[in-house]
Design a protein around this motif. Structure first.
Motif, PDB file in Angstrom:
ATOM      1  N   ILE A 189     -22.553  24.807  12.484  1.00 46.69           N
ATOM      2  CA  ILE A 189     -21.346  25.305  13.136  1.00 46.69           C
ATOM      3  C   ILE A 189     -21.654  25.528  14.614  1.00 46.69           C
ATOM      4  CG2 ILE A 189     -19.506  27.007  12.975  1.00 46.69           C
ATOM      5  CD1 ILE A 189     -20.886  27.914  10.323  1.00 46.69           C
ATOM      6  N   TYR A 190     -20.844  24.965  15.490  1.00 50.89           N
ATOM      7  CA  TYR A 190     -20.961  25.249  16.915  1.00 50.89           C
ATOM      8  C   TYR A 190     -19.582  25.070  17.545  1.00 50.89           C
ATOM      9  CZ  TYR A 190     -21.332  20.145  17.203  1.00 50.89           C
ATOM     10  OH  TYR A 190     -21.100  18.803  17.090  1.00 50.89           O
ATOM     11  N   PRO A 191     -19.349  25.714  18.711  1.00 53.19           N
ATOM     12  CA  PRO A 191     -17.973  25.749  19.238  1.00 53.19           C
ATOM     13  C   PRO A 191     -17.384  24.363  19.510  1.00 53.19           C
ATOM     14  CG  PRO A 191     -19.330  27.362  20.352  1.00 53.19           C
ATOM     15  CD  PRO A 191     -20.250  26.566  19.495  1.00 53.19           C
ATOM     16  N   GLN A 192     -18.234  23.362  19.809  1.00 54.23           N
ATOM     17  CA  GLN A 192     -17.696  22.048  20.163  1.00 54.23           C
ATOM     18  C   GLN A 192     -17.537  21.110  18.967  1.00 54.23           C
ATOM     19  OE1 GLN A 192     -19.689  23.347  22.826  1.00 54.23           O
ATOM     20  NE2 GLN A 192     -17.776  23.575  23.958  1.00 54.23           N
ATOM     21  N   ILE A 193     -17.708  21.630  17.761  1.00 55.23           N
ATOM     22  CA  ILE A 193     -17.656  20.723  16.613  1.00 55.23           C
ATOM     23  C   ILE A 193     -16.287  20.065  16.489  1.00 55.23           C
ATOM     24  CG2 ILE A 193     -16.975  22.445  14.878  1.00 55.23           C
ATOM     25  CD1 ILE A 193     -18.990  20.958  12.995  1.00 55.23           C
ATOM     26  N   GLY A 194     -15.251  20.745  17.006  1.00 58.76           N
ATOM     27  CA  GLY A 194     -13.910  20.169  16.967  1.00 58.76           C
ATOM     28  C   GLY A 194     -13.818  18.881  17.758  1.00 58.76           C
ATOM     29  N   LEU A 195     -14.572  18.803  18.868  1.00 62.59           N
ATOM     30  CA  LEU A 195     -14.520  17.590  19.690  1.00 62.59           C
ATOM     31  C   LEU A 195     -15.191  16.423  18.975  1.00 62.59           C
ATOM     32  CD1 LEU A 195     -15.117  18.754  23.359  1.00 62.59           C
ATOM     33  CD2 LEU A 195     -12.991  18.102  22.253  1.00 62.59           C
ATOM     34  N   GLN A 196     -16.049  16.740  17.977  1.00 55.42           N
ATOM     35  CA  GLN A 196     -16.702  15.672  17.230  1.00 55.42           C
ATOM     36  C   GLN A 196     -15.761  15.101  16.176  1.00 55.42           C
ATOM     37  OE1 GLN A 196     -20.388  16.852  15.327  1.00 55.42           O
ATOM     38  NE2 GLN A 196     -20.463  14.902  14.264  1.00 55.42           N
ATOM     39  N   PHE A 197     -15.010  15.990  15.506  1.00 52.82           N
ATOM     40  CA  PHE A 197     -14.175  15.524  14.413  1.00 52.82           C
ATOM     41  C   PHE A 197     -12.717  15.316  14.808  1.00 52.82           C
ATOM     42  CE2 PHE A 197     -17.816  16.952  12.053  1.00 52.82           C
ATOM     43  CZ  PHE A 197     -17.874  16.029  11.029  1.00 52.82           C
ATOM     44  N   GLY A 198     -12.266  15.997  15.871  1.00 53.37           N
ATOM     45  CA  GLY A 198     -10.864  15.884  16.270  1.00 53.37           C
ATOM     46  C   GLY A 198     -10.444  14.454  16.571  1.00 53.37           C
ATOM     47  N   PRO A 199     -11.098  13.778  17.551  1.00 50.93           N
ATOM     48  CA  PRO A 199     -10.700  12.404  17.879  1.00 50.93           C
ATOM     49  C   PRO A 199     -10.737  11.478  16.668  1.00 50.93           C
ATOM     50  CG  PRO A 199     -12.152  13.251  19.560  1.00 50.93           C
ATOM     51  CD  PRO A 199     -12.135  14.272  18.464  1.00 50.93           C
ATOM     52  N   LEU A 200     -11.743  11.653  15.799  1.00 57.70           N
ATOM     53  CA  LEU A 200     -11.833  10.841  14.578  1.00 57.70           C
ATOM     54  C   LEU A 200     -10.598  11.022  13.713  1.00 57.70           C
ATOM     55  CD1 LEU A 200     -15.355  11.084  12.951  1.00 57.70           C
ATOM     56  CD2 LEU A 200     -14.148   9.074  13.707  1.00 57.70           C
ATOM     57  N   THR A 201     -10.190  12.285  13.569  1.00 55.87           N
ATOM     58  CA  THR A 201      -9.048  12.585  12.712  1.00 55.87           C
ATOM     59  C   THR A 201      -7.766  11.954  13.259  1.00 55.87           C
ATOM     60  OG1 THR A 201     -10.132  14.688  12.296  1.00 55.87           O
ATOM     61  CG2 THR A 201      -7.884  14.460  11.531  1.00 55.87           C
ATOM     62  N   PHE A 202      -7.550  12.070  14.578  1.00 53.84           N
ATOM     63  CA  PHE A 202      -6.343  11.459  15.159  1.00 53.84           C
ATOM     64  C   PHE A 202      -6.363   9.964  14.933  1.00 53.84           C
ATOM     65  CE2 PHE A 202      -7.318  14.847  18.402  1.00 53.84           C
ATOM     66  CZ  PHE A 202      -6.605  15.798  17.718  1.00 53.84           C
ATOM     67  N   MET A 203      -7.560   9.385  15.136  1.00 55.63           N
ATOM     68  CA  MET A 203      -7.684   7.937  15.019  1.00 55.63           C
ATOM     69  C   MET A 203      -7.304   7.503  13.606  1.00 55.63           C
ATOM     70  SD  MET A 203     -10.964   5.734  16.023  1.00 55.63           S
ATOM     71  CE  MET A 203     -12.062   6.492  14.879  1.00 55.63           C
ATOM     72  N   ILE A 204      -7.775   8.236  12.607  1.00 55.54           N
ATOM     73  CA  ILE A 204      -7.465   7.876  11.224  1.00 55.54           C
ATOM     74  C   ILE A 204      -5.974   8.009  10.957  1.00 55.54           C
ATOM     75  CG2 ILE A 204      -7.753   8.666   8.852  1.00 55.54           C
ATOM     76  CD1 ILE A 204     -10.692   9.333   9.747  1.00 55.54           C
ATOM     77  N   CYS A 205      -5.369   9.091  11.471  1.00 53.77           N
ATOM     78  CA  CYS A 205      -3.933   9.293  11.257  1.00 53.77           C
ATOM     79  C   CYS A 205      -3.124   8.161  11.879  1.00 53.77           C
ATOM     80  CB  CYS A 205      -3.482  10.618  11.854  1.00 53.77           C
ATOM     81  SG  CYS A 205      -4.050  12.019  10.925  1.00 53.77           S
TER      82      CYS A 205
END
Lengths: 337, 297
Positions: free
Chosen positions: B223-239
């Motif tokens: 867990i670290y504060p920037q973990i969202g930047l790792q998974f966020g773009p991936l999630t949008f891309m999949i959607c």
């Protein structure tokens, strides 16, 4: 005829030209720090202005972090590994960014990708470029970033390095910023602006009166990406350090978009105000926190994130209550009087 | 560039099969992440750019409950799901609702402001250090291949959650109303469905799904504060690849993207797996802007 507007411009310009002297008088001893702050503001103001070229016509790109990254990295890579002077490297970098912008833009505009889809697609482009930069770590230094090789004492016309002399750096970025404003005004007064305004409101209607929507959008994309690449290159030359997270990537893209929206996307000085606002906010909080013992005791090292916190909060409030930005809203009030 | 691919040693051996199967396991998690975002987009027509940050908040919440408050793990999981569901509702009520009449792009950007806010809040509360719960579930060995239990559990739970959500959407009144409103926003209020309530319920479910994803992710990621930047773009891309709002499309897209990441990651280097996935995504969208399974608008 000399109008009030001309006088205001002349006075403003004179004040900016004398600013280093002024800073030295007001803050003797710490003038280097304050000049550094002003230089940062001007570089980012230029990049923000470059983004707003597209943003004001409804082309909300989250891909400009890629263009600043390309500008900075191509220039530095050419200098470090091929010994090509930035005087050639920067135009090459701008060309690469323009080609990249057109390659992404052309299919988008042909297929009518707008709104959410355009934003998310350009976001993917930013990530792609950032991952490429990290992936080529033998040259770019990966996530740690890299430095342009210092030429002599770091002050050279040939290597376009000017970091040690802050006053010189200030005049260089001031000129860059002014060029940015002039381009903005030129675009604002051109026929393309009206064509793009029409296209952003209703593409079919615009096409039906003979506007080549795809071509107009490509033109502004090329201009905008070249400007951001130039800004990124100047940033690298001044900071003498480039990293994938400081000059490329999603964080940079979002910063660009938000600063412009806070300042005002449809006004000449909106992006500049956004830069002043964000940089001064970050610096004041940083210095203020370091000065105040209670706050630094309370938050410790992580106090550095407080500026981002306030920044995010303000952005939410801005978009809800002031979608035209500070300068835009003030300008409207002014006109209504 | 040349040196880059010289290390390419992909052949149909056991490592390739292992990467392939690990890709399938990763796809379960990515599909779960995309599911919540798709649900919200389909119903409210808003993209939560800060979706992955909600997941991050959930992960920190679990960390806090377990390590600081000493609450047992299963209870912490439930609390975290509830907390993130509340966060989703609050996000909708305070941030999304006031901008529903504004241009779509402002709705996207306003949640971007929330992204900064949440990231900074997490940094201030927990610092930038990497944290983890220290749970080791071991792995299962099949021949020469090994698969982490945490990944297998993640896959099973994600699949179960998707089936449950589908049952909810098709079998209950509120679920039917949610599906109806995503098909026709104008007509549903005339049929006696309270749009505001449906929006709040959808935000709560979307938040709950983010909370569930957080529970699964603490099992295998730091867990670290920037973990969202790792998974966020991936999630949008999949959607977007599956067609924004299309939940089944998102599911298939998650499998495609996960294969790029794991196979690319095991053949060359992790970044290049991701980079190729993003490139593939852009090329597909250039040809089919509505996504692989989206209806033509």
């Amino acid at each position: 005829m000399i109008t009030q507007k001309h006088i205001a411009w002349a006075v403003g310009l004179a004040a900016l030209l004398l600013l280093p002297l002024l800073i030295r008088m007001i803050f003797p001893g710490t003038d280097r720090y304050y000049l550094h702050l002003v230089i940062q503001i001007l570089i980012w103001a230029f990049i923000y202005t470059g983004w707003s070229m597209m943003g004001r016509f409804g082309l909300t790109s989250l891909g400009h972090g890629a263009f600043t990254g390309i500008g900075a990295y191509v220039t530095v890579m050419l200098w470090n590994f091929a010994g090509i002077t930035p005087w050639i490297g920067i135009p090459v970098a701008m060309l690469v960014a323009t080609i990249a912008g057109v390659l992404v833009g052309y299919p988008c505009f042909r297929m009518r990708i707008t709104g959410h889809y355009f934003a998310l697609l350009t976001l993917a482009f930013t990530e792609f470029i950032r991952l490429c930069i990290i992936g080529m770590r033998d040259w770019t230094g990966g996530s740690l970033g890299t430095q342009p090789a210092r030429y002599g004492d770091g002050l050279s016309l040939y290597a376009f390095q000017f970091e040690p002399n802050r006053v010189l750096a200030y005049y260089i970025v001031l000129a860059v910023w002014l060029i940015g404003l002039i381009i903005w005004v030129k675009v604002d007064r051109s026929m393309d602006r009206y064509a793009l305004d029409a296209a952003s409101q209703d593409e079919d209607a615009a096409a039906s009166v003979g506007i080549n929507v795809t071509r107009e959008k490509l033109k502004i994309t090329a201009l905008s990406s070249a400007m951001c690449a130039f800004g990124g290159a100047i940033y690298g030359q001044y900071q003498m350090y480039i990293g994938p997270d400081t000059i490329a990537g999603l964080g940079v893209s979002l910063n660009i978009v938000f600063a412009v929206i806070a300042g005002g996307i449809w006004s000449l000085f909106g992006p500049t105000f956004g830069a002043v606002f964000t940089q001064v906010l970050a610096e004041t909080l940083r210095v203020g926190l370091r000065g105040s013992e209670t706050l630094s005791k309370l938050l410790g090292q992580s106090a550095l994130a407080l500026d981002t916190f306030i920044y995010g909060l303000l952005l939410v409030l801005f978009i809800i209550y002031m979608p035209k930005g500070v300068i835009g809203t003030l300008g409207e009030r002014w006109k209504r009087r | 560039m040349l040196g880059l691919f010289s290390s390419l040693d992909c052949s149909l051996d056991v490592f390739f099969v292992e990467a392939l199967l690990n890709g399938v396991l990763l796809a379960g998690l990515l599909a779960l992440l995309a599911l919540g975002l798709n649900l919200i987009f389909g119903v409210i027509d808003v993209v939560w750019i800060c979706y992955a940050e909600l997941v991050m908040i959930g992960m920190y919440a679990i960390f806090y409950f377990v390590q600081v408050a000493g609450i047992p793990l299963p209870l912490s999981f439930l609390l975290a799901i509830g907390l993130v569901a509340c966060a989703g509702t609050i996000l909708h009520y305070l941030v999304i609702r006031p901008v529903l009449d504004q241009p779509p792009i402002n709705q996207l950007l306003v949640t971007g402001g929330v992204l900064f806010l949440l990231q900074a809040a997490a940094t201030m509360a927990f610092g930038i250090e990497f944290r983890n719960l220290g749970i080791r579930l071991g792995s299962v060995n099949i021949g020469d291949m090994s698969f982490a239990w945490s990944r297998i559990i993640t896959f099973a739970v994600a699949l179960g959650a998707m089936i449950l959500l589908w049952q909810f959407l098709t079998r209950t009144y509120i679920g039917t109303a949610i599906r109806a409103i995503s098909q026709d926003r104008q007509i549903m209020p005339l049929m006696g469905v309270d749009q505001k309530k449906i929006y709040l319920a959808t935000s709560a479910i979307g938040g709950g799904l983010a909370g569930l994803a957080a529970c699964l992710m603490v099992l295998q990621y730091d867990i670290y504060p920037q973990i969202g930047l790792q998974f966020g773009p991936l999630t949008f891309m999949i959607c977007v690849l599956g067609g924004l709002g299309n939940m089944v499309g998102g599911f298939v897209a998650a499998f495609i993207i996960a294969q790029f990441i794991t196979i690319g990651g095991s053949c060359v280097a992790t970044e290049w797996g991701y980079a190729v996935a993003f490139l593939f995504f852009m090329l597909v969208i250039f040809v089919r802007p509505q996504g692989l399974f989206g209806a033509k608008s």
